[in-house]
Motif scaffolding. Structure first.
Motif, short mmCIF file in Angstrom:
data_model
loop_
_atom_site.label_atom_id
_atom_site.label_comp_id
_atom_site.label_asym_id
_atom_site.label_seq_id
_atom_site.Cartn_x
_atom_site.Cartn_y
_atom_site.Cartn_z
N GLY A 100 5.17 -63.72 -62.38
CA GLY A 100 3.99 -63.58 -61.52
C GLY A 100 3.77 -62.13 -61.11
N LEU A 101 4.85 -61.43 -60.80
CA LEU A 101 4.74 -60.02 -60.44
C LEU A 101 4.20 -59.21 -61.61
CD1 LEU A 101 5.19 -57.74 -58.41
CD2 LEU A 101 7.59 -57.67 -59.12
N MET A 102 4.65 -59.51 -62.81
CA MET A 102 4.15 -58.83 -64.01
C MET A 102 2.66 -59.14 -64.20
SD MET A 102 6.68 -57.08 -65.14
CE MET A 102 6.33 -56.70 -66.83
N SER A 103 2.27 -60.36 -63.96
CA SER A 103 0.86 -60.75 -64.08
C SER A 103 0.02 -60.02 -63.04
CB SER A 103 0.73 -62.27 -63.91
OG SER A 103 -0.61 -62.66 -63.97
N ASP A 104 0.53 -59.91 -61.82
CA ASP A 104 -0.18 -59.17 -60.77
C ASP A 104 -0.37 -57.72 -61.19
OD1 ASP A 104 0.09 -61.52 -59.26
OD2 ASP A 104 1.74 -60.71 -58.03
N MET A 105 0.67 -57.13 -61.77
CA MET A 105 0.61 -55.76 -62.21
C MET A 105 -0.45 -55.60 -63.32
SD MET A 105 3.69 -53.36 -63.70
CE MET A 105 4.79 -53.94 -62.45
N ARG A 106 -0.44 -56.53 -64.26
CA ARG A 106 -1.42 -56.47 -65.35
C ARG A 106 -2.85 -56.56 -64.80
NH1 ARG A 106 -0.99 -57.04 -70.56
NH2 ARG A 106 1.03 -58.06 -70.50
N GLU A 107 -3.08 -57.46 -63.85
CA GLU A 107 -4.42 -57.59 -63.26
C GLU A 107 -4.85 -56.29 -62.58
OE1 GLU A 107 -4.80 -61.00 -60.70
OE2 GLU A 107 -3.95 -62.33 -62.20
N LEU A 108 -3.93 -55.67 -61.87
CA LEU A 108 -4.25 -54.41 -61.20
C LEU A 108 -4.55 -53.32 -62.22
CD1 LEU A 108 -4.53 -52.93 -58.54
CD2 LEU A 108 -2.05 -52.59 -58.53
N LEU A 109 -3.78 -53.27 -63.28
CA LEU A 109 -4.03 -52.27 -64.32
C LEU A 109 -5.35 -52.54 -65.05
CD1 LEU A 109 -0.40 -51.89 -65.65
CD2 LEU A 109 -1.71 -50.22 -64.30
N GLU A 110 -5.66 -53.80 -65.30
CA GLU A 110 -6.94 -54.14 -65.92
C GLU A 110 -8.11 -53.73 -65.02
OE1 GLU A 110 -6.40 -58.31 -66.77
OE2 GLU A 110 -5.42 -57.88 -68.70
N PHE A 111 -7.92 -53.89 -63.71
CA PHE A 111 -8.93 -53.48 -62.75
C PHE A 111 -9.10 -51.96 -62.80
CE2 PHE A 111 -10.02 -52.58 -58.16
CZ PHE A 111 -11.34 -52.99 -58.25
N ALA A 112 -7.99 -51.23 -62.89
CA ALA A 112 -8.06 -49.76 -62.99
C ALA A 112 -8.79 -49.34 -64.27
CB ALA A 112 -6.66 -49.16 -62.95
N VAL A 113 -8.57 -50.08 -65.35
CA VAL A 113 -9.27 -49.80 -66.61
C VAL A 113 -10.77 -50.08 -66.44
CG1 VAL A 113 -9.55 -50.55 -69.01
CG2 VAL A 113 -7.25 -50.14 -68.08
N LEU A 118 -8.20 -45.57 -65.69
CA LEU A 118 -7.14 -45.47 -66.69
C LEU A 118 -7.70 -45.88 -68.05
CD1 LEU A 118 -4.16 -47.11 -64.75
CD2 LEU A 118 -4.52 -44.66 -65.14
N ARG A 119 -7.06 -45.39 -69.11
CA ARG A 119 -7.44 -45.80 -70.47
C ARG A 119 -7.05 -47.26 -70.69
NH1 ARG A 119 -4.37 -43.67 -74.26
NH2 ARG A 119 -2.80 -42.77 -72.89
N PRO A 120 -7.70 -47.95 -71.60
CA PRO A 120 -7.37 -49.35 -71.86
C PRO A 120 -5.90 -49.58 -72.21
CG PRO A 120 -9.48 -48.82 -72.86
CD PRO A 120 -8.91 -47.52 -72.33
N ALA A 121 -5.26 -48.62 -72.83
CA ALA A 121 -3.85 -48.77 -73.18
C ALA A 121 -2.95 -48.96 -71.95
CB ALA A 121 -3.37 -47.55 -73.98
N ALA A 122 -3.44 -48.58 -70.76
CA ALA A 122 -2.65 -48.72 -69.54
C ALA A 122 -2.35 -50.18 -69.20
CB ALA A 122 -3.34 -48.05 -68.37
#
Length: 173
Positions: A100-113, A118-122
């Motif tokens: 769940g923590l990894m999923s939260d991180m991914r959502e935050l990074l997708e939001f930053a993209v 951030l670049r999509p690779a982030a």
């Protein structure tokens, strides 16, 4: 360590402890789940405090909360990060908060993209793995070398900001 020794250390009779934990693995599993749940809650709380719409500030706040939690909960952090118990693998249930923590991180990074920060690779799997290496690496070095120092005073913990800056620079436009 035996379950009998654990029971005695908390003032219980060994048979009473076996009512809750039929084995050492079950005890470790419960400790892992409790730690992972607490860590996720700490990171979620910190990441939700920065100004709305600033995913980079939220990411930095979440990373700082991860380090702070780990230094405050050292035994749990070691179980989560280092897996010091030979042969222990957390159950799916115990591991779920970590996922769940990894999923939260991914959502935050997708939001930053999406926000163009951030670049999509982030938001890629490799970027997330690298980010976890950066954060847990800071924690590991701090716990291994200065376990009594705090997040602001520790030689390694205070390097979280420049380490995050390097990761962010790598994935910036």
């Amino acid at each position: 360590m035996s379950l009998s020794a654990v029971a005695r250390s908390v003032g219980m009779k060994p048979p009473s402890l076996y009512e809750y934990f039929p084995s050492k693995k079950a005890l470790y599993d419960a400790l892992f789940e409790q730690g992972a749940t607490s860590l996720r809650a700490s990171v979620q709380t910190a990441a939700s405090i920065p100004p709305a719409g600033d995913p980079i500030a939220a990411l930095r706040a979440g990373a700082a909360a991860y380090v702070e939690w780990s230094l405050t909960n050292q035994v749990s952090a070691q179980l989560l990060i280092w897996r010091p118990v030979p042969g222990f693998e957390p159950s799916d249930r115990a591991y779920a908060p970590s996922l769940g923590l990894m999923s939260d991180m991914r959502e935050l990074l997708e939001f930053a993209v999406e926000r163009g920060r951030l670049r999509p690779a982030a938001a890629s799997n490799d970027a997330i793995l690298l980010l976890t290496c950066v954060i847990s690496g800071v924690v590991s070095q701090q716990l291994a070398n200065e376990p009594l120092a705090g997040a602001q005073s520790g030689r390694y913990a205070r390097l979280l900001d420049p380490a995050m800056a390097m990761w962010l620079k790598h994935y910036a436009y």
